[in-house]
Design an enzyme around this catalytic site. Structure first.
Site, mmCIF file in Angstrom:
data_model
loop_
_atom_site.group_PDB
_atom_site.id
_atom_site.type_symbol
_atom_site.label_atom_id
_atom_site.label_comp_id
_atom_site.label_asym_id
_atom_site.label_seq_id
_atom_site.Cartn_x
_atom_site.Cartn_y
_atom_site.Cartn_z
ATOM 1 N N PRO A 149 0.839 -1.208 0.000
ATOM 2 C CA PRO A 149 0.000 0.000 0.000
ATOM 3 C C PRO A 149 0.871 1.254 0.000
ATOM 4 O O PRO A 149 1.759 1.390 0.828
ATOM 5 C CB PRO A 149 -0.795 -0.105 1.300
ATOM 6 C CG PRO A 149 -0.692 -1.529 1.720
ATOM 7 C CD PRO A 149 0.624 -2.015 1.196
ATOM 8 N N GLU A 150 0.631 2.131 -0.942
ATOM 9 C CA GLU A 150 1.370 3.383 -1.009
ATOM 10 C C GLU A 150 0.425 4.521 -0.665
ATOM 11 O O GLU A 150 -0.726 4.287 -0.304
ATOM 12 C CB GLU A 150 1.956 3.533 -2.413
ATOM 13 C CG GLU A 150 2.871 2.348 -2.756
ATOM 14 C CD GLU A 150 4.058 2.752 -3.608
ATOM 15 O OE1 GLU A 150 4.532 3.889 -3.456
ATOM 16 O OE2 GLU A 150 4.486 1.935 -4.426
#
Ligand SMILES: [Zn+2]
Length: 291
Positions: free
Chosen positions: A2-3
Site C-alpha cells: 500500500p502506497e
C-alpha cells in the site's frame, strides 16, 4: 505494498466508519512485532474511547482519540483495513476461492491474520485490520507522546512544492529516485509513483538530486502529484495485495506508463522501457525521454 494513494483511499473510505464512534471491545491476535503497543495495553487504552478524526501522514494513518491519545496504524506490505461485510475474493484462500462459483463472494470472517478487530458501542459494523505478512504496525500514543516513524517524515507528497524539492536536494549526490523514496524530504512517494512521476517529468531516475534545476523540480513534483491524485481517484493501485476497505480493486495499475513495463514500448517514443535496480528497487524508465 500500500502506497500513499491506497492509504488515502483507505482513510477516506474507513473514516466514516470510525469517526464519531466509541470503541466497545478490542480483539487481537497474540502479541507479536505487529503490536508496538502490547495487545493488552492496546485494548485497555482503546476500550471506551471515541474516535474524533482519522488523518494520514505519509503512508501512516493516525486516529485522534477523544482524550488526546492517538492510534497510529501502518498497513505494512499487505495490511488491509476494512469494515465487516467487505467482499473480495482476494481475502479467501486459494482453496476456498476455487470452490466458489464465480458470482459467489461471501462476507469476510475474522481469521488468524486479523490482528485487530474493533467493535463499537453502537453495535454497528466492526472494523478489522488484517495483515497476512504482518509487516503492519499499530501503536497507541499517549497525549504528547510521539513516534520516530512519524517524526522523521518530510512534507506530505500531496502538499509539497517544486521549491521544497529544489531546496531539499541542493548538495545531494544521491540519485533523485532514492531521495524521493527516503521519505525524509517528501513523505508518501513509493516505488510506482516515483517511476511514473520521473517519467512524466522527463527525468532519469539515476540523475544526481543536486543536478535538478528549479523547473525540473517543479515538473517532478507536479508529475508525482498527478499520478498520486489519479491513483486516488481510481481507487488506488492493486498490483499486489491491496484490497480497498469495501473490497473493490483499484484501477490505476492499468494506467502505468513505465512501471513494470520492462521491454514494452514507451508510450511517447516507442523505445523499449528499461529496468535497472536502484536503492534495491526495480526502477523503470525510458532511456530516450528521460535524461
Ligand atoms: Zn520514450
Amino acid at each position: 505494498m500500500p502506497e500513499l494513494p491506497e492509504v488515502e483511499v483507505t482513510r477516506r473510505r474507513i473514516a466514516p466508519l470510525l469517526v464519531g464512534r466509541r470503541i466497545a471491545r478490542v480483539h487481537t491476535t497474540a502479541d507479536s512485532y505487529f503490536f508496538l503497543t502490547p495487545p493488552d495495553a492496546l485494548a485497555r487504552g482503546l476500550e471506551g474511547r471515541e474516535i474524533r478524526a482519522l488523518e494520514r501522514r505519509g503512508k501512516y494513518l493516525v486516529a485522534q482519540l477523544g482524550d488526546g491519545q492517538r492510534l497510529m496504524l501502518h498497513l505494512g506490505m499487505s495490511g488491509q483495513l476494512f469494515a465487516d461485510g467487505a467482499r473480495s475474493l482476494r481475502l479467501l484462500s486459494a482453496t476456498s476461492r476455487a470452490s466458489l462459483a464465480p458470482d459467489e463472494q461471501p462476507g469476510f470472517e475474522p481469521d488468524a491474520h486479523t490482528h485487530l478487530r474493533l467493535t463499537f458501542a453502537d453495535a454497528g459494523a466492526e472494523v478489522l485490520f488484517r495483515d497476512v505478512r504482518k509487516f503492519g504496525k499499530v501503536r497507541l500514543l499517549e497525549p504528547g507522546e510521539s513516534d520516530p516513524r512519524l517524526d522523521r517524515l518530510g512534507i506530505d507528497a500531496l502538499e509539497a512544492s517544486g521549491d521544497d524539492l529544489h531546496a531539499g536536494s541542493r548538495g545531494r549526490r544521491v540519485a533523485i529516485k532514492n531521495l524521493l523514496l527516503q521519505q525524509s524530504l517528501i513523505a508518501g512517494i513509493g516505488n510506482i509513483y516515483a517511476d511514473e512521476g520521473l517519467f512524466l517529468a522527463g527525468i532519469r531516475p539515476t540523475r544526481a538530486a543536486r543536478r535538478l534545476t528549479r523547473p525540473d523540480c517543479a515538473r517532478l513534483v507536479e508529475g508525482v502529484q498527478r499520478v498520486l491524485r489519479r491513483s486516488i481517484d481510481t481507487g488506488g493501485s492493486s498490483i499486489s495485495d491491496f484490497v480497498s476497505p469495501d473490497g473493490d480493486d483499484g484501477a490505476y495499475q492499468d494506467e502505468r506508463r513505465v512501471y513494470a513495463r520492462t521491454g514494452e514500448p514507451c508510450p511517447q517514443c516507442a523505445t523499449p522501457i528499461r529496468r535497472i535496480v536502484l536503492a534495491q528497487r526495480g526502477t523503470h524508465y525510458c532511456p530516450t525521454c528521460q535524461r
